[in-house]
Enzyme design. Sequence first.
Site, PDB file in Angstrom:
ATOM      1  N   GLY A 186      68.489  56.759  36.099  1.00 57.47           N
ATOM      2  CA  GLY A 186      67.343  57.679  36.194  1.00 57.47           C
ATOM      3  C   GLY A 186      67.804  59.068  36.588  1.00 57.47           C
TER       4      GLY A 186
ATOM      5  N   GLY B  93      65.621  62.335  36.161  1.00 55.53           N
ATOM      6  CA  GLY B  93      64.352  62.474  36.882  1.00 55.53           C
ATOM      7  C   GLY B  93      64.409  63.536  37.968  1.00 55.53           C
ATOM      8  N   GLN B  94      63.314  63.620  38.733  1.00 53.53           N
ATOM      9  CA  GLN B  94      63.181  64.682  39.735  1.00 53.53           C
ATOM     10  C   GLN B  94      64.310  64.641  40.764  1.00 53.53           C
ATOM     11  OE1 GLN B  94      60.046  64.318  42.598  1.00 53.53           O
ATOM     12  NE2 GLN B  94      60.030  66.494  43.098  1.00 53.53           N
ATOM     13  N   LEU B  95      64.550  63.466  41.348  1.00 54.36           N
ATOM     14  CA  LEU B  95      65.620  63.346  42.347  1.00 54.36           C
ATOM     15  C   LEU B  95      66.989  63.237  41.699  1.00 54.36           C
ATOM     16  CD1 LEU B  95      64.035  60.851  44.863  1.00 54.36           C
ATOM     17  CD2 LEU B  95      65.300  62.891  45.534  1.00 54.36           C
TER      18      LEU B  95
ATOM     19  N   ASP C 285      70.439  57.749  31.870  1.00 49.92           N
ATOM     20  CA  ASP C 285      68.996  57.842  31.724  1.00 49.92           C
ATOM     21  C   ASP C 285      68.586  57.062  30.486  1.00 49.92           C
ATOM     22  OD1 ASP C 285      66.944  59.713  33.333  1.00 49.92           O
ATOM     23  OD2 ASP C 285      66.186  59.342  31.325  1.00 49.92           O
TER      24      ASP C 285
ATOM     25  N   ARG D 165      67.124  58.173  27.940  1.00 52.60           N
ATOM     26  CA  ARG D 165      67.379  58.977  26.737  1.00 52.60           C
ATOM     27  C   ARG D 165      68.544  59.905  26.982  1.00 52.60           C
ATOM     28  NH1 ARG D 165      62.490  59.646  28.590  1.00 52.60           N
ATOM     29  NH2 ARG D 165      61.071  58.111  27.736  1.00 52.60           N
TER      30      ARG D 165
ATOM     31  N   ASP E  98      68.859  51.771  29.413  1.00 52.50           N
ATOM     32  CA  ASP E  98      67.504  51.304  29.669  1.00 52.50           C
ATOM     33  C   ASP E  98      67.660  50.217  30.738  1.00 52.50           C
ATOM     34  OD1 ASP E  98      65.170  49.873  29.784  1.00 52.50           O
ATOM     35  OD2 ASP E  98      64.851  49.831  27.612  1.00 52.50           O
TER      36      ASP E  98
ATOM     37  N   TYR F  61      52.454  50.671  42.169  1.00 52.60           N
ATOM     38  CA  TYR F  61      53.745  51.277  42.530  1.00 52.60           C
ATOM     39  C   TYR F  61      54.114  50.912  43.979  1.00 52.60           C
ATOM     40  CZ  TYR F  61      56.789  55.174  44.044  1.00 52.60           C
ATOM     41  OH  TYR F  61      57.788  55.939  44.581  1.00 52.60           O
TER      42      TYR F  61
ATOM     43  N   LYS G  41      57.185  48.667  45.446  1.00 55.79           N
ATOM     44  CA  LYS G  41      58.163  49.177  46.421  1.00 55.79           C
ATOM     45  C   LYS G  41      58.192  48.287  47.678  1.00 55.79           C
ATOM     46  CE  LYS G  41      59.965  52.658  44.263  1.00 55.79           C
ATOM     47  NZ  LYS G  41      61.368  52.561  43.796  1.00 55.79           N
TER      48      LYS G  41
HETATM   49  N1  SER Z   1      55.839  60.982  45.305  1.00 58.88           N
HETATM   50  C1  SER Z   1      55.530  59.643  44.970  1.00 58.88           C
HETATM   51  C2  SER Z   1      54.256  59.533  44.254  1.00 58.88           C
HETATM   52  O1  SER Z   1      53.434  60.395  44.445  1.00 58.88           O
HETATM   53  C3  SER Z   1      55.434  58.831  46.214  1.00 58.88           C
HETATM   54  O2  SER Z   1      56.543  58.035  46.303  1.00 58.88           O
HETATM   55  O3  SER Z   1      54.048  58.595  43.545  1.00 58.88           O
END
Ligand code: SER
Length: 315
Positions: free
Chosen positions: A8, A11-13, A34, A36, A49, A139, A143
Amino acid sequence: MARSLIIGAGGQLGTVLTQALRDIHGNDQVVRSDMRELDNITGPFEVIDATDADRIAEVVKKYEIEEIYHLAAILSANGEKNPLGTWDINMKTLFNVLEVSRMNGVKKIFYPSSIAVFGSEVNQQNTPQSSFLNPSTVYGISKAAGENWAQYYFQRYGLDVRSLRYPGVIGYQSLPGGGTTDYAVDIYHKAIEGATFSCFLEENTTLPMIYMEDAIRATIELMQAPKENIKTRTSYNLAGMSFSPKEIASSIQKIYPDFEITYEPDFRQQIAASWPQSIDDSRAKGDWGWNPKFNLESMTEDMIKNLKLKYSKAE
Ligand code: SER
């Protein structure tokens, strides 16, 4: 230790963490992956993937990977559009990473958890580490389950899985995708563009947040800490700052007095309302020395300075 694999990485992080790890270990020691192909690829890159365990295993063997950062997941808001599909993807990818690691001698795993694990049962102020978890989103459910699987793999197989419950992450380098805290990144872009920002949360919805620089440093410090210091094997509470849309807007108005915000709450308001407003991260502080550097004011100054630079280069 190096030979890291970031799953990933687009992504953002992942975007920022890859660079930070490459600055420490060298480009060829950190493999980006990633779903793609990514733009501007430098250093080792592989399409993975993460629902495909064989593909993860192939890359782990190819580079003799020693540690994996498993950052791929469907976030809180997007996850609600397809609950069972989100559960499948978030859990399958985690199980693949855990199993491939166990079978191929990967030594350390980083698994991000989230404030989304908390629900209506917690005290929303200074939410303690050991709160009862009744997450409101799929989500958050994935987690909360994932944290327990992380602990299980540590206890059962000795796999060194480490985890943080990230607050909303805010940075200028990359954009979040599909989260409830995304507004706090978007708002800065609108301010730089001179546009009015329409916020999908109500003005007084306070949430825990963290600046990217602090989030990355927390991740690296956790991963570098001696094994015996890691006493929480589910996931550590992590805090940076807390603010509401109204408060972030006024911090921006100190720099852009004409900046305007309007409020049009949607389904994400309910998700945000189920989350803590602030987090007690004293275990992270005590066990491995965590200490955030940025507050709302210093973050706003840094965000605006860096976004202005980015926008002026793009012109
Ligand atoms: N920033 C994330 C979200 O908003 C929280 O883990 O889903």
